[in-house]
Design an enzyme around this catalytic site. Structure first.
Site, mmCIF file in Angstrom:
data_model
loop_
_atom_site.group_PDB
_atom_site.id
_atom_site.type_symbol
_atom_site.label_atom_id
_atom_site.label_comp_id
_atom_site.label_asym_id
_atom_site.label_seq_id
_atom_site.Cartn_x
_atom_site.Cartn_y
_atom_site.Cartn_z
ATOM 1 N N SER A 1 -73.044 -7.174 1.628
ATOM 2 C CA SER A 1 -72.876 -8.076 2.956
ATOM 3 C C SER A 1 -72.335 -7.205 4.147
ATOM 4 O O SER A 1 -72.515 -8.007 5.255
ATOM 5 C CB SER A 1 -71.826 -9.034 2.793
ATOM 6 O OG SER A 1 -72.044 -9.841 1.530
ATOM 7 N N GLU B 1 -60.152 60.834 8.021
ATOM 8 C CA GLU B 1 -61.648 61.193 7.841
ATOM 9 C C GLU B 1 -62.105 62.368 8.628
ATOM 10 O O GLU B 1 -62.836 63.118 8.308
ATOM 11 C CB GLU B 1 -62.312 59.718 8.201
ATOM 12 C CG GLU B 1 -62.080 58.862 7.153
ATOM 13 C CD GLU B 1 -62.650 59.013 5.761
ATOM 14 O OE1 GLU B 1 -63.758 59.702 5.744
ATOM 15 O OE2 GLU B 1 -62.138 58.812 4.846
#
Length: 836
Positions: free
Chosen positions: A471, A87
């Site tokens: 239960s 770059e």
């Protein structure tokens, strides 16, 4: 000539001054709209939130832009050199603008203009200019924007160091595959940390800023390799790599393996999604997907795998009993069956199974082709694996294979252990369920499975499915009674009772076996799960009190104070029920379940922790002979510790003598309670040891009967037991803690009175001031509710010879108690002159 030259010079000076003036005006107008570049000082990019298990295993990542901020000091030189070469090779020497890049860009743009193309051709931007564009400007291709970019680059260079500018660039740049920044790219392309990248891999990442889609590793692999090799050559030119290193790197394939998002542990998808919802609730979507949070969860991967397998085994075993239904799909067998079957997506979180297509049918045997593996980028592997589906190996299918399958059917199969190439048939169960495993001391959720397959259904049955607990709710009723004057040896009558509802209708609760058992101790009532005596007990202590206890335990936020609720007729979740039982196991200290231990922000500062207990002395930096730190438990005490132990002891009896005896194989202290709802629609078992509290729920998503043989004891308990056997393997058994001050006595389990020598007996724990009596009154008998003669007839009808009227005794309206006479071992009805 001199006058002409003077005129030309003067005109030139005028033109030059005019041009300078115009340029100044233009520059002033362009620079007037420049954004404030100093905001880069406070740059906080959206960063990926990462979620980890208790042992550090990565569970999931959440991000709109997958980015992991990497300080420049930790970026390896190899990657920095690759980016500089690709770059901006003069980055560390120019003042913000790369002159050679500018001239190159001018040349390219002039040539384009001569060809009639007026668009900007390449920018020749330095890294600093790219920072200015990426952070402060748009990507608009205009001369004004390019000039603004250059001006900003110069100002940025005058304010920030080169390393800071490079750090901003390497963390912001988009590199494809939803990767922002080099750290995310290394993970998403190669599943590596930056320091693990090779020369070839670093060069490929550095090749991507010019256009990730132009160098896509699967759609344009040749272009990607050429661009990577170009970067490697630039690195050689700049002295960052040798010719030998470059040659080796350029010969390597791309080796890109895209990293999956979402959950990283296939058995923990339900858990991970629940954590995601909790984070969104705490911090909002923006922080969740961009705040860079580091989340340490409570999940233990080992226990999670055990939990998933135990639940899957239970659901599959039940489903096998229903027989084979239909294949997953059917296809036409063409030239390449592999491509056709590859189009059918398998369950991604059930790796034990494979999809296969029936190629040929024989006598109770089928030749099958296994679904080929998928390759990165969506391609299909070339290998075609053939196997045999063997009827004799499929124990759960009673019919010959040719009666249930045909050529072209696609089914799930799994390999038969020890028999190469032989497979058995599998089937996704219709039944669903959930399992939650929790530390009863802290509420940390160590494992959670919300269904058979998250890929099939994201509905979490552990936290989202509201179901009747049946239960398994009864311990809340009994705990309320024990906290308010009852003992485990108190006796309640288990006999017919009628409840008149507000609308005038009559409710007659029944026991599971549709029988009545007369006077029963509280212990026996919960061990055998007696419905009618539970209703009588709840009526005696009052349903408003039961509702308050249900709220304190966290089972319900609000509960209607009606007697049916005492039998678990309300709706709650597996997570809530497990936390309620963990509260009992924890000595009555309120347990608030959590999936998250700690949350840190992007800077490592702890912003949340679950454990709010106080630690006195934990801040000491040195030891000077002081005692160890003291942990102060400031959690709410919702139940008397003595009551908590009594109910724990009674729940141990459920496992030893009651409806949960299948859990006795654990050979350690285990307390728990089964639950089965009306018409067998839901089955539960919630239980605990001193180390773990576990809740198991099973049932259909659209509730319907599972069959009269399916109860909490026959379906849910085996799942609980399979999980506990693996989870506690290697852990020595430990006893439940008995609070100081309690006394024990041997009790006749039939009567609740103190046992004679030689009688069968149970050791019962009593609070101070309570204990067994020589004669015990029975709670729930009220002769004034019925005419005495009618009541006698009813009792004889229900119990036959169990209720005997003494000769010559006259029915009496007086006396409303059954009393156990220790000397005779009989229940006496003094007001009636009769024996029960």
């Amino acid at each position: 000539m001199l006058r002409l030259l003077g005129w030309i010079f003067g005109f030139g000076m005028f033109a030059a001054l005019a041009a300078i003036g115009l340029a100044a005006v233009y520059l002033t107008s362009v620079s007037a709209g420049l954004p404030d570049y100093t905001v880069l000082k406070d740059y906080q990019p959206p960063v990926t939130t990462r979620v980890h298990a208790a042992d550090g295993t990565l569970l999931a990542e959440f991000a709109r832009e997958r980015r992991l901020f990497q300080p420049i000091e930790t970026v390896p030189p190899l990657l920095v050199h690759a980016f500089l070469s690709a770059e901006d090779k003069d980055f560390y020497s120019h003042g913000g603008i790369a002159i050679d890049g500018v001239f190159r860009a001018l040349r390219d743009n002039l040539l384009a203009r001569m060809d009639g193309n007026n668009s900007i051709q390449g920018g020749g931007s330095s890294i600093t200019q790219q920072v200015a564009k990426n952070f402060l400007l748009t990507s608009e291709q205009t001369w004004d924007r390019k000039l603004q970019e250059a001006l900003l680059a110069i100002r940025i260079e005058s304010t920030f160091s080169k390393d800071r500018i490079l750090e901003l660039y390497l963390n912001e740049i988009f590199l494809g595959l939803n990767s922002y920044g080099v750290a995310a790219a290394a993970l998403n392309y190669f599943d590596k940390a930056l320091y693990e990248l090779t020369l070839s891999e670093a060069a490929y990442i550095a090749a991507l800023p010019k256009g990730p889609n132009n160098y896509h590793p699967f759609r344009r692999p040749q272009a990607a390799i050429e661009r990577r090799n170009w970067v490697i050559d630039r690195m050689v030119e700049n002295g960052y790599a040798t010719l030998e290193e470059a040659s080796i790197a350029k010969d390597e394939p791309l080796n890109v393996i895209p990293r999956a998002g979402g959950s990283q542990l296939y058995s923990a998808e339900y858990f991970t999604e629940e954590v995601r919802r909790e984070l969104a609730k705490l911090y909002g979507e923006d922080q969740l997907y961009g705040g860079g949070l580091s989340v340490r969860t409570t999940l233990e991967p080992r226990l999670q795998e055990y939990a998933r397998k135990a639940l899957m085994d239970g659901l599959i075993a039940y489903d096998h009993g229903k027989g084979f239904r239909t294949p997953v799909a059917s296809i036409e067998i063409g030239e390449d069956w592999g491509l056709d079957v590859a189009k059918i997506a398998p369950l991604s979180d059930v790796p034990e199974w494979q999809l296969a297509v029936v190629l040929e049918m024989g006598s109770n045997e089928a030749r099958i082709g296994l679904r080929p593996d998928g390759l990165a980028g969506g391609a299909v592997a070339d290998d075609r694996v053939i196997g045999t589906l063997s009827g004799p190996e499929i124990k759960w299918v009673s019919k010959p294979l040719q009666d249930i399958l045909k050529v072209g059917d696609v089914v799930y199969v799994s390999p038969v252990s020890g028999k190469t190439g032989i497979y058995t048939l599998e089937q996704v169960p219709e039944i669903e369920g959930a399992l939650v495993a929790m530390d009863p001391r802290t509420g940390r959720v160590l494992a959670m499975v919300g269904g058979f397959s998250y890929a099939l259904s994201e509905f979490n049955r552990a936290t989202q499915a509201l179901r009747q607990p049946g239960s398994s709710f009864k311990p809340i009723v009994y705990a309320a009674a024990l906290d308010n004057g009852y003992t485990p040896a108190s006796v309640v009558l288990d006999a017919p009772v009628e409840i008149r509802n507000a609308d005038g209708s009559i409710w007659r609760p029944e026991n599971y076996a549709q029988e009545f058992y007369g006077p029963q101790t509280l212990r026996r009532g919960i061990e055998r799960s007696r419905n009618v005596m539970t209703v009588r007990l709840a009526r005696d202590i009052g349903m408003p009190l039961v509702a308050e206890y249900a709220k304190m335990f966290g089972v319900y936020d609000t509960m209607q104070p009606v007697l049916a609720m005492a039998l678990g007729a309300g709706e709650t979740t597996d997570m809530r029920m497990t936390a309620a039982y963990a509260t009992i196991a924890n000595g009555g200290r309120k347990i608030v379940p959590t999936l998250i231990d700690r949350i840190q922000d992007r800077y490592g500062v702890t912003v949340y922790k679950h454990d709010q207990r106080l630690c006195q002395g934990c801040e000491a930096t040195d030891w000077h002979g002081q005692g160890e730190p003291l942990i102060v438990d400031n959690r709410e005490q919702v139940l008397d510790p003595m009551t908590a132990y009594q109910i724990t002891s009674m729940l141990e009896g459920v496992v030893q003598r009651g409806t949960g005896t299948a859990a006795r194989v654990l050979n350690r202290p285990v307390a728990g309670k089964t639950g089965t709802t009306n018409d067998y629609k839901d089955a539960w078992f919630v239980g605990f040891t001193p180390e773990l509290a576990v809740g198991v729920y099973v049932g259909y998503d659209q509730p319907r009967s599972m069959g009269s043989s399916v109860t909490g004891g026959t379906f849910a308990v085996p799942i609980f037991t399979e999980f506990m056997q693996k989870a506690l393997e290697g852990t020595p058994p430990s006893q439940f803690n008995v609070p100081s001050g309690m006394t024990t006595a041997w009790i006749n389990p039939n009567s609740g009175v103190k046992a004679f020598d030689g009688e069968s007996a149970i050791q019962e724990a009593f609070k101070p001031g309570t204990g067994p009596n020589l004669m015990t009154s029975v709670i729930g008998v009220d002769v004034n509710a019925f005419d005495a003669i009618q009541r006698e007839q009813m009792m004889q009808q229900q119990y036959g010879s169990g209720f005997v009227t003494q000769p010559g005794a006259q029915p009496s309206q007086g006396g409303n108690e059954l009393v156990y006479d220790r000397s005779t071992g009989q229940w006496v009805y003094p007001g009636r002159g009769g024996l029960f």
